[in-house]
Design an enzyme around this catalytic site. Structure first.
Site, PDB file in Angstrom:
ATOM      1  N   LEU A 215     -27.364  12.455 -21.487  1.00  0.00           N
ATOM      2  CA  LEU A 215     -28.411  12.763 -22.461  1.00  0.00           C
ATOM      3  C   LEU A 215     -28.319  14.200 -22.962  1.00  0.00           C
ATOM      4  CD1 LEU A 215     -30.621  11.021 -23.688  1.00  0.00           C
ATOM      5  CD2 LEU A 215     -32.247  12.137 -22.166  1.00  0.00           C
ATOM      6  N   CYS A 216     -27.850  15.120 -22.074  1.00  0.00           N
ATOM      7  CA  CYS A 216     -27.761  16.519 -22.504  1.00  0.00           C
ATOM      8  C   CYS A 216     -26.758  16.663 -23.646  1.00  0.00           C
ATOM      9  CB  CYS A 216     -27.382  17.416 -21.330  1.00  0.00           C
ATOM     10  SG  CYS A 216     -25.881  16.919 -20.504  1.00  0.00           S
ATOM     11  N   THR A 217     -25.672  15.868 -23.592  1.00  0.00           N
ATOM     12  CA  THR A 217     -24.676  15.926 -24.664  1.00  0.00           C
ATOM     13  C   THR A 217     -25.248  15.341 -25.946  1.00  0.00           C
ATOM     14  OG1 THR A 217     -22.953  15.638 -23.025  1.00  0.00           O
ATOM     15  CG2 THR A 217     -22.329  15.253 -25.307  1.00  0.00           C
TER      16      THR A 217
END
Ligand SMILES: [Zn+2]
Length: 444
Positions: A215-217
């Site tokens: 999700l961070c990407t």
């Protein structure tokens, strides 16, 4: 023809040509050459291929080309027109027909000496006992969940190899050979139970099946067009004002257009190119492009893995063959250790005990209760899908209690087992912890 122990290896080969490898005496097989063992394997090895898709078709053909004569194929699907470019046992006349039945027919026509049966059913529909008949199971299934299911079934029906006649270099059967595809890469994993890692041991190495990216990407720094599409799918779609439509339908043109437009906007903001409607559709379908070449190499590598089981040799310790087709051709064999905490094959998941045939069932239960690994409380014992002793529910406990006073030699005899076997495989369930262990009971 009976081969005596005085025969040399060339003589054994000559005899094998005359009478067939199945006619060799056990003492001859223990000392015969690998060539004779391979002939024996080709005639006698029972091989199941699960899935008659891209890998299954190629594995079946390669196995038949190698000379393996006893094949069974299982698949629940029917042939679709889109399959024809890489599932090479089918023609346009087969569209709509059962893959398993058509694949079996195609192999029969091309390899008249091959005995092959097709089952139009899913792997889960077949009774677990069905899998017990096989020495090798080649898996061409397309989901991690299906792999895990098959892996568990293998460890349910696993049996120790006690015969010196066995042509397969494995301590337990059946051996599971798992073929997988991802884009231009293919993998073949050989799972020799309790010797090499099982599917559950290496679960972390499979790609995220849901197709999700970290999700961070997705939310932070997208790098690829797929990240932008995932952002539109996972972040923007659930935040829409219109909450009437909850889930995305990849076949709905309006949904596709909505995701495509938002993904385009995000890609433009980060200077990323390559968002297309085809890519949006592929990401939403979680589909991975497949090439006939990749499945042909991977299917053939599955058949090669079967021959390796017979040949033995240096590859036995490298059970994972990896094929990369994106940068030329690169094939590697990888050594991976078993996971000691594996719930399927880890230490403690299977236990071997040697007891007297005259032991009473109640004495066996006492033994299980004080066994240092099993530590069973209120064990329930099942043999060959028949209850030996059930501690719950009360009705089954009452029905099986008379067995407590019977000797094991009396219990392990049935129409299908007229003689007391040397060893049996029991499922022992601890009723308190609800854990099930496989017990290999050697009867002396
Ligand atoms: Zn394992």
């Amino acid at each position: 023809m009976h081969a005596s122990s005085a025969h040399s290896a060339p003589e054994l080969l000559a005899h094998a040509d005359d009478a067939g490898p199945a006619a060799l005496a056990p003492e001859a097989l223990t000392r015969c050459t690998t060539d004779v063992r391979m002939k024996h394997a080709k005639s006698n090895l029972q091989i199941l291929v699960v899935g008659a898709g891209a890998i299954g078709c190629e594995a079946l053909r390669a196995l038949a080309l190698c000379g393996f004569r006893n094949l069974v194929v299982l698949d629940r699907d029917t042939v679709a027109e889109s399959n024809l470019n890489r599932q090479t046992l089918y023609s346009s006349a087969d569209v709509g027909a059962s893959k398993a039945l058509r694949a079996a027919q195609a192999i029969k026509e091309r390899f008249p000496g091959c005995t092959i049966r097709g089952y139009w059913a899913s792997a889960e529909q077949m009774p677990v006992a069905f899998y017990r008949a096989f020495d090798v199971i080649v898996s061409g299934v397309d989901t991690v969940e299906a792999r895990r299911w098959l892996n568990t079934v293998v460890f349910h029906v696993v049996r120790p190899v006690t015969s010196p006649n066995c042509a397969v270099q494995s301590k337990y059967l059946p051996v599971l050979i798992d073929g997988g595809l991802e884009g231009l890469a293919g993998q073949v994993r050989t799972i020799r139970p309790y010797e090499t890692p099982c599917i559950e041991c290496i679960l972390d190495l499979f790609p995220d099946e849901a197709g999700r990216q970290p999700l961070c990407t997705i939310a932070g720094t997208p790098l690829r067009p797929e990240h932008c599409i995932h952002y539109a799918q996972a972040v923007l779609w659930p935040a829409r004002d219109d909450q009437a439509v909850r889930s995305i339908d990849p076949e709905n043109p309006e949904h596709l257009e909505w995701i495509y437009t938002r993904a385009q906007e995000r890609a433009a903001a980060f200077g990323i190119e390559g968002v297309t409607t085809a890519l949006v559709k592929a990401v939403l379908h979680r589909s991975v492009p497949a090439l006939a070449t990749t499945s042909a190499v991977t299917g053939a590598a599955c058949a090669l893995a079967v021959t390796r089981l017979v040949w033995g040799g240096s590859h036995a310790q490298c059970p994972w063959t990896s094929f990369h087709g994106s940068d030329g051709l690169y094939i590697d064999s990888i050594f991976i250790e078993r996971r000691l905490s594996c719930p399927v094959c880890g230490p403690g998941s299977a236990v071997a005990i040697s007891v007297s045939k005259n032991m009473l069932v109640k004495e066996l239960i006492e033994l299980l209760e004080r066994h240092p690994v099993l530590h069973c409380r209120s064990p329930t014992i099942v043999w060959d899908y028949r209850p030996v002793y059930m501690s719950v529910p009360q009705s089954l406990k009452a029905a099986t209690s008379p067995n407590l006073e019977r000797p094991l030699s009396d219990i392990f005899i049935s129409d299908s087992h007229p003689k007391v076997p040397d060893q049996v495989v029991l499922s022992v369930t601890d009723t308190d912890t609800r854990t099930c262990k496989t017990l290999h009971l050697f009867l002396t």
